[in-house]
Design a protein around this motif. Structure first.
Motif, PDB file in Angstrom:
ATOM      1  N   ARG A 121      -6.204   8.189 -18.357  1.00 26.29           N
ATOM      2  CA  ARG A 121      -6.543   6.945 -18.285  1.00 26.29           C
ATOM      3  C   ARG A 121      -5.799   5.972 -17.088  1.00 26.29           C
ATOM      4  NH1 ARG A 121      -6.643   4.034 -24.070  1.00 26.29           N
ATOM      5  NH2 ARG A 121      -8.292   5.746 -24.113  1.00 26.29           N
ATOM      6  N   THR A 122      -4.640   6.090 -17.106  1.00 29.48           N
ATOM      7  CA  THR A 122      -3.945   5.388 -16.248  1.00 29.48           C
ATOM      8  C   THR A 122      -4.378   5.896 -14.795  1.00 29.48           C
ATOM      9  OG1 THR A 122      -1.696   5.515 -17.592  1.00 29.48           O
ATOM     10  CG2 THR A 122      -1.344   4.870 -15.283  1.00 29.48           C
ATOM     11  N   PHE A 123      -4.356   6.664 -14.339  1.00 26.63           N
ATOM     12  CA  PHE A 123      -4.712   7.163 -12.883  1.00 26.63           C
ATOM     13  C   PHE A 123      -6.234   6.717 -12.906  1.00 26.63           C
ATOM     14  CE2 PHE A 123      -0.844   9.929 -12.977  1.00 26.63           C
ATOM     15  CZ  PHE A 123       0.102   9.070 -11.965  1.00 26.63           C
ATOM     16  N   GLY A 124      -6.891   7.084 -13.785  1.00 28.07           N
ATOM     17  CA  GLY A 124      -8.031   6.540 -13.689  1.00 28.07           C
ATOM     18  C   GLY A 124      -8.573   5.130 -13.379  1.00 28.07           C
ATOM     19  N   ILE A 125      -7.687   4.090 -14.054  1.00 27.23           N
ATOM     20  CA  ILE A 125      -7.712   3.063 -13.644  1.00 27.23           C
ATOM     21  C   ILE A 125      -6.980   2.389 -12.432  1.00 27.23           C
ATOM     22  CG2 ILE A 125      -7.014   0.468 -15.065  1.00 27.23           C
ATOM     23  CD1 ILE A 125      -7.185   1.787 -17.452  1.00 27.23           C
ATOM     24  N   ALA A 126      -5.792   3.167 -12.206  1.00 24.37           N
ATOM     25  CA  ALA A 126      -5.101   2.567 -11.041  1.00 24.37           C
ATOM     26  C   ALA A 126      -5.851   2.749  -9.656  1.00 24.37           C
ATOM     27  CB  ALA A 126      -3.774   3.717 -10.972  1.00 24.37           C
ATOM     28  N   ARG A 127      -6.591   4.008  -9.685  1.00 27.56           N
ATOM     29  CA  ARG A 127      -7.346   4.236  -8.279  1.00 27.56           C
ATOM     30  C   ARG A 127      -8.198   3.315  -8.001  1.00 27.56           C
ATOM     31  NH1 ARG A 127     -12.252   5.859  -6.528  1.00 27.56           N
ATOM     32  NH2 ARG A 127     -12.033   7.355  -4.806  1.00 27.56           N
ATOM     33  N   PRO A 128      -9.144   2.829  -8.727  1.00 31.44           N
ATOM     34  CA  PRO A 128     -10.052   1.709  -8.214  1.00 31.44           C
ATOM     35  C   PRO A 128      -9.328   0.315  -8.203  1.00 31.44           C
ATOM     36  CG  PRO A 128     -10.652   2.140 -10.492  1.00 31.44           C
ATOM     37  CD  PRO A 128      -9.706   3.161 -10.117  1.00 31.44           C
ATOM     38  N   VAL A 129      -8.269   0.093  -8.854  1.00 31.40           N
ATOM     39  CA  VAL A 129      -7.554  -1.078  -8.833  1.00 31.40           C
ATOM     40  C   VAL A 129      -6.544  -1.107  -7.415  1.00 31.40           C
ATOM     41  CG1 VAL A 129      -5.477  -2.503  -9.612  1.00 31.40           C
ATOM     42  CG2 VAL A 129      -6.999  -1.544 -11.346  1.00 31.40           C
ATOM     43  N   PHE A 130      -6.118   0.096  -7.120  1.00 29.94           N
ATOM     44  CA  PHE A 130      -5.235   0.067  -5.768  1.00 29.94           C
ATOM     45  C   PHE A 130      -6.104   0.057  -4.610  1.00 29.94           C
ATOM     46  CE2 PHE A 130      -1.704   2.225  -8.202  1.00 29.94           C
ATOM     47  CZ  PHE A 130      -0.872   1.190  -8.101  1.00 29.94           C
ATOM     48  N   ARG A 131      -7.552   0.805  -4.951  1.00 22.00           N
ATOM     49  CA  ARG A 131      -8.687   0.652  -3.732  1.00 22.00           C
ATOM     50  C   ARG A 131      -8.982  -0.764  -3.401  1.00 22.00           C
ATOM     51  NH1 ARG A 131     -10.044   3.395   0.755  1.00 22.00           N
ATOM     52  NH2 ARG A 131     -12.053   3.400   0.982  1.00 22.00           N
ATOM     53  N   TYR A 132      -9.298  -1.445  -4.580  1.00 23.73           N
ATOM     54  CA  TYR A 132      -9.783  -3.068  -4.392  1.00 23.73           C
ATOM     55  C   TYR A 132      -8.529  -3.892  -3.684  1.00 23.73           C
ATOM     56  CZ  TYR A 132     -10.963  -7.791  -5.661  1.00 23.73           C
ATOM     57  OH  TYR A 132     -11.305  -8.985  -5.483  1.00 23.73           O
ATOM     58  N   LEU A 133      -7.338  -3.524  -4.232  1.00 22.30           N
ATOM     59  CA  LEU A 133      -6.169  -4.251  -3.512  1.00 22.30           C
ATOM     60  C   LEU A 133      -5.970  -3.775  -2.347  1.00 22.30           C
ATOM     61  CD1 LEU A 133      -3.815  -4.231  -6.668  1.00 22.30           C
ATOM     62  CD2 LEU A 133      -5.055  -6.154  -5.734  1.00 22.30           C
ATOM     63  N   GLU A 134      -6.148  -2.658  -1.932  1.00 19.55           N
ATOM     64  CA  GLU A 134      -5.887  -1.983  -0.438  1.00 19.55           C
ATOM     65  C   GLU A 134      -7.038  -2.681   0.520  1.00 19.55           C
ATOM     66  OE1 GLU A 134      -6.902  -0.042   3.149  1.00 19.55           O
ATOM     67  OE2 GLU A 134      -7.955   0.134   1.131  1.00 19.55           O
ATOM     68  N   ARG A 135      -8.424  -2.941  -0.012  1.00 14.78           N
ATOM     69  CA  ARG A 135      -9.303  -3.301   0.895  1.00 14.78           C
ATOM     70  C   ARG A 135      -9.183  -4.867   0.910  1.00 14.78           C
ATOM     71  NH1 ARG A 135     -14.100  -0.641   1.635  1.00 14.78           N
ATOM     72  NH2 ARG A 135     -13.494   1.815   1.941  1.00 14.78           N
TER      73      ARG A 135
END
Length: 585
Positions: free
Chosen positions: A73-87
């Motif tokens: 659950r943690t990495f599932g949420i972290a991936r799109p969050v980090f992707r959004y922040l990176e973009r």
């Protein structure tokens, strides 16, 4: 177009490289967030593979899979969050950088605007604005960011595998090096040259189209319209042929990359199966974890080849920008001339860089305040160059020009407060009519604006517009006639209250009636001001206090209209011809 490696161009770059330091914190944040995005994606698949395999073995207690469930659950949420922040971070960084880059480009072109037509064709300028800036934007988004993130991920994978098996870590180091370094290198060698050729053809089309469209009437009148179309189609076909070869190579490269990455997944499957069997409980759990973790990471490596092949174009763009003249330091003196605002021209000579022919040759002239001076001469006689020198936009090759005892070049950015110009085709901006008029004085009241409109003969016309002063002006002011645009330009000058006004052939292209009315308005409303009227014929010459003729950069005739009419047969002949509208100077 030269084939110069990107790193060699960047070494001496003063356009792009400074932004690395200026926004270094945002740059580091974008790279770190990009790494965390792929790390989270890989970790999600790693934990998911382990969890699925572990759950399939029917664990005796839910607590045995509780931690993997939480991590999933943690990495599932972290991936799109980090992707959004990176973009968000990377695009914000790039947009800030390119906005500053465009500003610097516009300032560079603006300060040398007088040289634009001489040093550049319109297609070159469009190529700079439309292609080079966009290429440099892609330099970061498509090449630098993805490449650095992929390298960081590459090292992380190799080091991480080293904790399990040094020999497999070494194998992964070599195998991934093929995907990360060899594939991009081949792309640069094969498709990079095509990418550069594509950009050269695009820039050529910009130049060809602008040159030909601006001269389309010549093609039509010479009955060569079909030849023009064929010429354009030939260039377009060359571009399409290059793009087709690029696309074919890219498709083959993508297929080969997928096969090679599939081999990497297979090798990982075999290694995990042999390494964990007999050494760790639940070998299948670890096999699934390691194999699945590689699937999302392919996105980090797959785009490197496409990005690297564009480096030649990036290098070319950087080279073109660095070839532009450097920004001149802003003047810190801005000396103020003192009234009376007399213009003194002493032994003035001028030639353009790269051309030793003198446009002006040892010209000496005094223009006292309040005098109306008409400057006549054939095209190329130096009239417009003299006007540009009077404003300090050019520096004399020899001699000097002073205004009120101060060299015009030392007045700096304050020169518009003393010398105003009305061009052949005054430019109106796409904003309200009020804003266009207030360019002369942003603090002018509505009462002042209406007053100057009355003085230039536009008050009634503006009053009849549905939105009055709030009427939006089309780009370049095409909704107004030529005479109306000139009157608006005069209104700006009157609001500015400059003591000197240069009229640079303001009546060219106007019908005789409009020309006469406009000249009358100019001369009546500019009473008491110094008027330097550049013209190519003698219509309305009686308004001038003094007339000079320039020929090959030198003063040929000088005197009042009445004096020249009495003493100069040439002046009388030209005046008679002009009045008969048979020819011009």
């Amino acid at each position: 177009m030269t084939n110069i490696p990107l790193f060699r161009v960047m070494k001496d770059d003063h356009w792009v490289k400074p932004f690395f330091k200026q926004y270094k914190l945002a740059l580091v944040a974008a790279l770190f967030l990009g790494f965390l995005t792929f790390f989270s994606a890989g970790a999600l698949m790693f934990i998911s593979g382990f969890l699925i395999s572990k759950s399939a073995s029917l664990p005796t207690n839910i607590l045995l899979v509780y931690i993997p469930i939480v991590l999933t659950r943690t990495f599932g949420i972290a991936r799109p969050v980090f992707r959004y922040l990176e973009r968000l971070t990377s695009h914000n960084w790039v947009l800030k950088m390119t906005s500053q880059l465009r500003l610097k480009l516009y300032q560079t072109l603006e300060q040398d605007a007088i040289f634009i037509k001489r040093d550049f064709r319109l297609g070159d300028v469009i190529g700079l604005l439309a292609e080079d800036i966009n290429h440099l934007q892609n330099l970061y988004l498509r090449t630098i960011f993805p490449t650095v993130i992929a390298w960081i991920l590459y090292l992380f994978i190799v080091i991480g595998l080293g904790f399990f098996s040094w020999w497999f870590a070494l194998f992964m180091f070599l195998y991934l090096a093929i995907l990360i370094f060899l594939f991009p290198l081949v792309s640069v060698l094969v498709n990079g040259a095509r990418q550069q050729k594509e950009k050269a053809l695009k820039n050529g089309l910009y130049t060809e189209l602008t040159d030909n469209v601006l001269g389309i009437s010549d093609w039509i009148f010479s009955q060569r319209g079909q030849e023009y179309v064929a010429l354009h189609e030939s260039s377009q076909n060359q571009l399409m042929a290059v793009q087709a070869k690029m696309k074919s190579f890219q498709n083959k490269r993508a297929l080969l990359f997928e096969v090679a990455y599939g081999g990497l997944i297979l090798a990982t499957f075999l290694w995990a199966g042999s390494h964990f069997t007999g050494h760790h409980g639940g070998a299948a759990n670890w096999v699934a974890a390691f194999v699945l973790s590689l699937l999302p990471i392919i996105d980090a490596f797959a785009g490197l080849s496409a990005a690297s092949q564009e480096t030649n174009s990036y290098a070319d763009s950087i080279e073109r920008l660095n070839a532009l003249p450097s920004l001149r330091p802003e003047s810190t003196t801005n000396q103020q001339p003192q009234a009376p605002y007399t213009l003194e021209i002493n032994n003035l000579s001028f030639h353009y860089a790269g051309d030793e022919r003198l446009v002006l040759d040892q010209l000496s002239l005094t223009i006292p305040q309040g005098q109306k001076l008409a400057i006549l001469g054939r095209s190329g006689s130096g009239k417009s160059t003299l006007a540009t020198l009077l404003r300090g936009d050019l520096t004399p090759s020899l001699g000097d020009i002073s205004l009120g005892g101060v060299p015009v070049t030392a007045i700096g950015e304050a020169i518009p407060a003393y010398i105003g110009v009305i061009q052949q085709a005054p430019y109106l901006f796409r904003t309200s009519l009020l804003n266009n008029i207030r360019l002369g004085n942003e603090k002018a009241s509505l009462e002042q604006v209406w007053h100057v409109l009355e003085r230039v003969g536009l008050k009634e016309m503006v009053a009849t517009l549905p939105q009055g002063l709030d009427t939006m002006v089309d780009e370049a002011g095409l909704r107004f006639s030529g005479g109306e645009r000139h009157r608006i330009a005069l209104a700006r000058i009157l609001l500015k209250e400059t003591p000197i006004v240069i009229l640079d052939e303001p009546t060219v292209g106007l019908d005789p009636i409009t020309e006469k009315q406009l000249l009358t308005t100019f001369m009546e409303e500019l009473k008491g001001k110094t008027v330097i009227w550049i013209t190519h014929h003698l219509k309305g010459i009686e308004y001038a206090d003094r007339v000079i003729f320039l020929e090959n950069g030198q003063l040929e005739m000088e005197g009042s209209p009445a004096f020249l009419a009495e003493t100069s047969p040439r002046f009388r002949h030209l005046k008679a011809v002009d009045d008969g509208e048979k020819e011009t100077l």
